[in-house]
Design an enzyme around this catalytic site. Structure first.
Site, PDB file in Angstrom:
ATOM      1  N   ARG A  16      38.812  31.161  -4.335  1.00  0.00           N
ATOM      2  CA  ARG A  16      39.866  30.165  -4.075  1.00  0.00           C
ATOM      3  C   ARG A  16      39.254  29.007  -3.278  1.00  0.00           C
ATOM      4  O   ARG A  16      38.056  28.983  -2.999  1.00  0.00           O
ATOM      5  CB  ARG A  16      41.001  30.806  -3.273  1.00  0.00           C
ATOM      6  CG  ARG A  16      40.575  31.134  -1.849  1.00  0.00           C
ATOM      7  CD  ARG A  16      41.671  31.806  -1.035  1.00  0.00           C
ATOM      8  NE  ARG A  16      41.255  31.902   0.369  1.00  0.00           N
ATOM      9  CZ  ARG A  16      41.790  32.704   1.255  1.00  0.00           C
ATOM     10  NH1 ARG A  16      42.765  33.518   0.916  1.00  0.00           N
ATOM     11  NH2 ARG A  16      41.357  32.712   2.508  1.00  0.00           N
ATOM     12  N   ASP A  37      33.049  37.077  -4.339  1.00  0.00           N
ATOM     13  CA  ASP A  37      34.044  37.024  -3.256  1.00  0.00           C
ATOM     14  C   ASP A  37      34.436  38.457  -2.908  1.00  0.00           C
ATOM     15  O   ASP A  37      34.072  39.405  -3.615  1.00  0.00           O
ATOM     16  CB  ASP A  37      35.286  36.210  -3.702  1.00  0.00           C
ATOM     17  CG  ASP A  37      36.024  35.554  -2.540  1.00  0.00           C
ATOM     18  OD1 ASP A  37      36.527  36.283  -1.666  1.00  0.00           O
ATOM     19  OD2 ASP A  37      36.091  34.315  -2.501  1.00  0.00           O
ATOM     20  N   ASP A  63      30.407  40.804  -0.789  1.00  0.00           N
ATOM     21  CA  ASP A  63      30.635  40.634   0.648  1.00  0.00           C
ATOM     22  C   ASP A  63      29.336  40.056   1.197  1.00  0.00           C
ATOM     23  O   ASP A  63      28.298  40.723   1.192  1.00  0.00           O
ATOM     24  CB  ASP A  63      30.956  41.992   1.296  1.00  0.00           C
ATOM     25  CG  ASP A  63      31.149  41.866   2.805  1.00  0.00           C
ATOM     26  OD1 ASP A  63      30.733  40.849   3.395  1.00  0.00           O
ATOM     27  OD2 ASP A  63      31.703  42.806   3.396  1.00  0.00           O
ATOM     28  N   VAL A  64      29.400  38.812   1.660  1.00  0.00           N
ATOM     29  CA  VAL A  64      28.160  38.097   2.011  1.00  0.00           C
ATOM     30  C   VAL A  64      27.409  38.727   3.178  1.00  0.00           C
ATOM     31  O   VAL A  64      26.255  38.394   3.423  1.00  0.00           O
ATOM     32  CB  VAL A  64      28.422  36.598   2.318  1.00  0.00           C
ATOM     33  CG1 VAL A  64      28.879  35.858   1.073  1.00  0.00           C
ATOM     34  CG2 VAL A  64      29.399  36.406   3.483  1.00  0.00           C
ATOM     35  N   ASN A  90      29.099  29.245   0.339  1.00  0.00           N
ATOM     36  CA  ASN A  90      30.409  28.662   0.654  1.00  0.00           C
ATOM     37  C   ASN A  90      31.298  29.587   1.473  1.00  0.00           C
ATOM     38  O   ASN A  90      32.121  29.113   2.256  1.00  0.00           O
ATOM     39  CB  ASN A  90      31.112  28.288  -0.658  1.00  0.00           C
ATOM     40  CG  ASN A  90      32.577  27.991  -0.450  1.00  0.00           C
ATOM     41  OD1 ASN A  90      32.942  26.905   0.019  1.00  0.00           O
ATOM     42  ND2 ASN A  90      33.444  28.954  -0.764  1.00  0.00           N
ATOM     43  N   TYR A 160      33.654  28.870  16.247  1.00  0.00           N
ATOM     44  CA  TYR A 160      33.500  28.452  14.843  1.00  0.00           C
ATOM     45  C   TYR A 160      32.452  27.336  14.789  1.00  0.00           C
ATOM     46  O   TYR A 160      31.551  27.352  13.950  1.00  0.00           O
ATOM     47  CB  TYR A 160      34.850  27.955  14.311  1.00  0.00           C
ATOM     48  CG  TYR A 160      34.809  27.401  12.912  1.00  0.00           C
ATOM     49  CD1 TYR A 160      34.754  28.244  11.804  1.00  0.00           C
ATOM     50  CD2 TYR A 160      34.827  26.022  12.697  1.00  0.00           C
ATOM     51  CE1 TYR A 160      34.718  27.721  10.516  1.00  0.00           C
ATOM     52  CE2 TYR A 160      34.798  25.497  11.415  1.00  0.00           C
ATOM     53  CZ  TYR A 160      34.744  26.349  10.334  1.00  0.00           C
ATOM     54  OH  TYR A 160      34.697  25.822   9.059  1.00  0.00           O
ATOM     55  N   THR A 197      43.286  23.936   2.419  1.00  0.00           N
ATOM     56  CA  THR A 197      43.028  25.239   1.795  1.00  0.00           C
ATOM     57  C   THR A 197      43.697  26.284   2.697  1.00  0.00           C
ATOM     58  O   THR A 197      44.288  25.929   3.720  1.00  0.00           O
ATOM     59  CB  THR A 197      41.512  25.546   1.763  1.00  0.00           C
ATOM     60  OG1 THR A 197      41.050  25.589   3.129  1.00  0.00           O
ATOM     61  CG2 THR A 197      40.723  24.507   0.991  1.00  0.00           C
TER      62      THR A 197
HETATM   63  N1  NAD Z   1      39.144  24.008   4.939  1.00  0.00           N
HETATM   64  C1  NAD Z   1      38.543  23.303   5.869  1.00  0.00           C
HETATM   65  O1  NAD Z   1      39.190  22.523   6.572  1.00  0.00           O
HETATM   66  C2  NAD Z   1      37.044  23.404   6.057  1.00  0.00           C
HETATM   67  C3  NAD Z   1      36.431  22.463   6.878  1.00  0.00           C
HETATM   68  C4  NAD Z   1      35.055  22.533   7.082  1.00  0.00           C
HETATM   69  C5  NAD Z   1      34.324  23.538   6.485  1.00  0.00           C
HETATM   70  N2  NAD Z   1      34.938  24.459   5.708  1.00  0.00           N
HETATM   71  C6  NAD Z   1      34.111  25.527   5.135  1.00  0.00           C
HETATM   72  O2  NAD Z   1      34.238  25.530   3.733  1.00  0.00           O
HETATM   73  C7  NAD Z   1      34.022  26.857   3.233  1.00  0.00           C
HETATM   74  C8  NAD Z   1      35.174  27.232   2.299  1.00  0.00           C
HETATM   75  O3  NAD Z   1      36.362  27.249   3.044  1.00  0.00           O
HETATM   76  P1  NAD Z   1      37.830  27.060   2.418  1.00  0.00           P
HETATM   77  O4  NAD Z   1      38.498  26.015   3.190  1.00  0.00           O
HETATM   78  O5  NAD Z   1      37.759  26.971   0.959  1.00  0.00           O
HETATM   79  O6  NAD Z   1      38.479  28.448   2.909  1.00  0.00           O
HETATM   80  P2  NAD Z   1      39.260  29.604   2.124  1.00  0.00           P
HETATM   81  O7  NAD Z   1      39.692  30.551   3.177  1.00  0.00           O
HETATM   82  O8  NAD Z   1      40.259  29.033   1.205  1.00  0.00           O
HETATM   83  O9  NAD Z   1      38.099  30.236   1.237  1.00  0.00           O
HETATM   84  C9  NAD Z   1      37.059  30.990   1.813  1.00  0.00           C
HETATM   85  C10 NAD Z   1      36.645  32.041   0.813  1.00  0.00           C
HETATM   86  O10 NAD Z   1      35.614  32.843   1.423  1.00  0.00           O
HETATM   87  C11 NAD Z   1      35.897  34.191   1.110  1.00  0.00           C
HETATM   88  N3  NAD Z   1      35.276  35.106   2.069  1.00  0.00           N
HETATM   89  C12 NAD Z   1      35.641  35.386   3.338  1.00  0.00           C
HETATM   90  N4  NAD Z   1      34.853  36.347   3.863  1.00  0.00           N
HETATM   91  C13 NAD Z   1      33.969  36.682   2.881  1.00  0.00           C
HETATM   92  C14 NAD Z   1      32.902  37.607   2.796  1.00  0.00           C
HETATM   93  N5  NAD Z   1      32.581  38.430   3.821  1.00  0.00           N
HETATM   94  N6  NAD Z   1      32.198  37.685   1.647  1.00  0.00           N
HETATM   95  C15 NAD Z   1      32.514  36.862   0.596  1.00  0.00           C
HETATM   96  N7  NAD Z   1      33.512  35.986   0.615  1.00  0.00           N
HETATM   97  C16 NAD Z   1      34.238  35.893   1.745  1.00  0.00           C
HETATM   98  C17 NAD Z   1      37.411  34.288   1.142  1.00  0.00           C
HETATM   99  O11 NAD Z   1      37.884  35.457   0.491  1.00  0.00           O
HETATM  100  C18 NAD Z   1      37.805  32.996   0.451  1.00  0.00           C
HETATM  101  O12 NAD Z   1      37.892  33.126  -0.956  1.00  0.00           O
HETATM  102  C19 NAD Z   1      33.891  27.748   4.461  1.00  0.00           C
HETATM  103  O13 NAD Z   1      32.537  27.992   4.753  1.00  0.00           O
HETATM  104  C20 NAD Z   1      34.517  26.905   5.559  1.00  0.00           C
HETATM  105  O14 NAD Z   1      34.047  27.259   6.847  1.00  0.00           O
HETATM  106  C21 NAD Z   1      36.278  24.418   5.472  1.00  0.00           C
END
Ligand code: NAD
Length: 267
Positions: A16, A37, A63-64, A90, A160, A197
């Site tokens: 997602r 994921d 699982d990363v 990601n 974070y 998101t």
């Molecule tokens: N949304 C924001 O505002 C934002 C801002 C800066 C950076 N980011 C970064 O962007 C990336 C994506 O975030 P997003 O906003 O799409 O969040 P999200 O929560 O929608 O998606 C994150 C995804 O990572 C997966 N995930 C979590 N733990 C995991 C694991 N152990 N192994 C594999 N997958 C795992 C989740 O299941 C999810 O599908 C992240 O690294 C986040 O830190 C997001």
């Protein structure tokens, strides 16, 4: 010409959000995509949507924080699609707690996913990325999801921020190490602002809780007004940057950070 045409990409956390949108855009650009994921059902739905649209994608439970999962994910890419050109680290989690509030267990989970996950993904994907780079003019590419919280300090989310600061410098160090070793793997990071998101929503919830109001809409409004471009980001804003960094168009970008934040860190 599609900029990622013919490439094979592995994207963690792509069930997602930003990862899911990136998988979609990569496939539209002609890449074959492996989505990993921990959200298996959602991940399979994302794969089905890509394949239904004429793309080529496959799902793997990843699982990363687990080396064996990474090994299986890389193996799926090379066995099903023949090679691995692109890794997008990601997957990430967010904890909106201060230094005095976060528990040790919460911190350890944050580090495991946001930092250990990036290190393991990089390490386990390197052999396949090196191999693919041998027959690619512009080499292979790794794109790491950092954050604006990884380049400037965070008033509200210091832990974070610490993990994303680690990703920012790991990106540069990995670029230098692979350069020294002659691997031809470019490593770059992307730094999103606040993106709509599930994780973006978590940041509003935590801000509303801290304000003592639990008014998530008001918190969202405050953040929106702080963006010079006047709106929050959407996953596609970031996915476009990721696809660019993964593509041959970014063939001379290495060890760099691409900020996509509507101007927030310009101040
Ligand atoms: N949304 C924001 O505002 C934002 C801002 C800066 C950076 N980011 C970064 O962007 C990336 C994506 O975030 P997003 O906003 O799409 O969040 P999200 O929560 O929608 O998606 C994150 C995804 O990572 C997966 N995930 C979590 N733990 C995991 C694991 N152990 N192994 C594999 N997958 C795992 C989740 O299941 C999810 O599908 C992240 O690294 C986040 O830190 C997001």
């Amino acid at each position: 010409m599609n900029r990622v045409d013919g490439k094979v990409a592995l994207i963690s956390g792509a069930a997602r959000g930003i990862g899911g949108e990136t998988a979609q855009l990569m496939a539209e650009g002609g890449a074959k995509v492996v989505i990993g994921d921990v959200l298996d059902e959602r991940g399979r739905q994302t794969v089905a949507a890509i394949n239904a649209g004429g793309g080529e994608a496959a799902y793997v439970h990843l699982d990363v924080t687990k080396q064996e999962d990474w090994a299986a994910a890389v193996n799926l890419a090379t066995s099903k699609f023949g090679k691995l050109d692109v890794l997008v680290n990601n997957a990430g989690v967010f904890v909106g707690k201060g230094i005095e509030e976060i528990s040790l267990a919460e911190w350890e989970k944050l580090v495991a996913v946001n930092m250990t996950g990036v290190f393991l993904g990089t390490r386990l994907a390197v052999p396949a990325l090196r191999e693919a780079a041998k027959s690619s003019e512009h080499g292979s590419a790794i794109v790491n999801l950092a954050s604006i919280a990884g380049i400037v300090g965070s008033t509200l989310d210091p832990l974070y921020s610490m993990t994303k600061g680690g990703v920012t410098l790991f990106t540069k160090s990995a670029a230098l190490e692979f350069g020294r070793k002659g691997y031809r793997i470019r490593v770059n990071s992307i730094h999103p602002g606040v993106i709509q998101t599930d994780m973006g929503e978590q940041t509003f919830v935590s801000r509303a809780q801290r304000a003592g109001t639990n008014d998530t809409s008001a918190a969202r409004q405050v953040v929106t007004e702080s963006v010079p471009w006047g709106r929050l980001g959407v996953p596609k804003d970031i996915a476009k940057g990721i696809v660019f960094l993964a593509s041959d168009d970014a063939g001379y970008m290495n060890g760099a950070g691409l900020v996509v934040d509507g101007g927030v860190t310009a101040a």
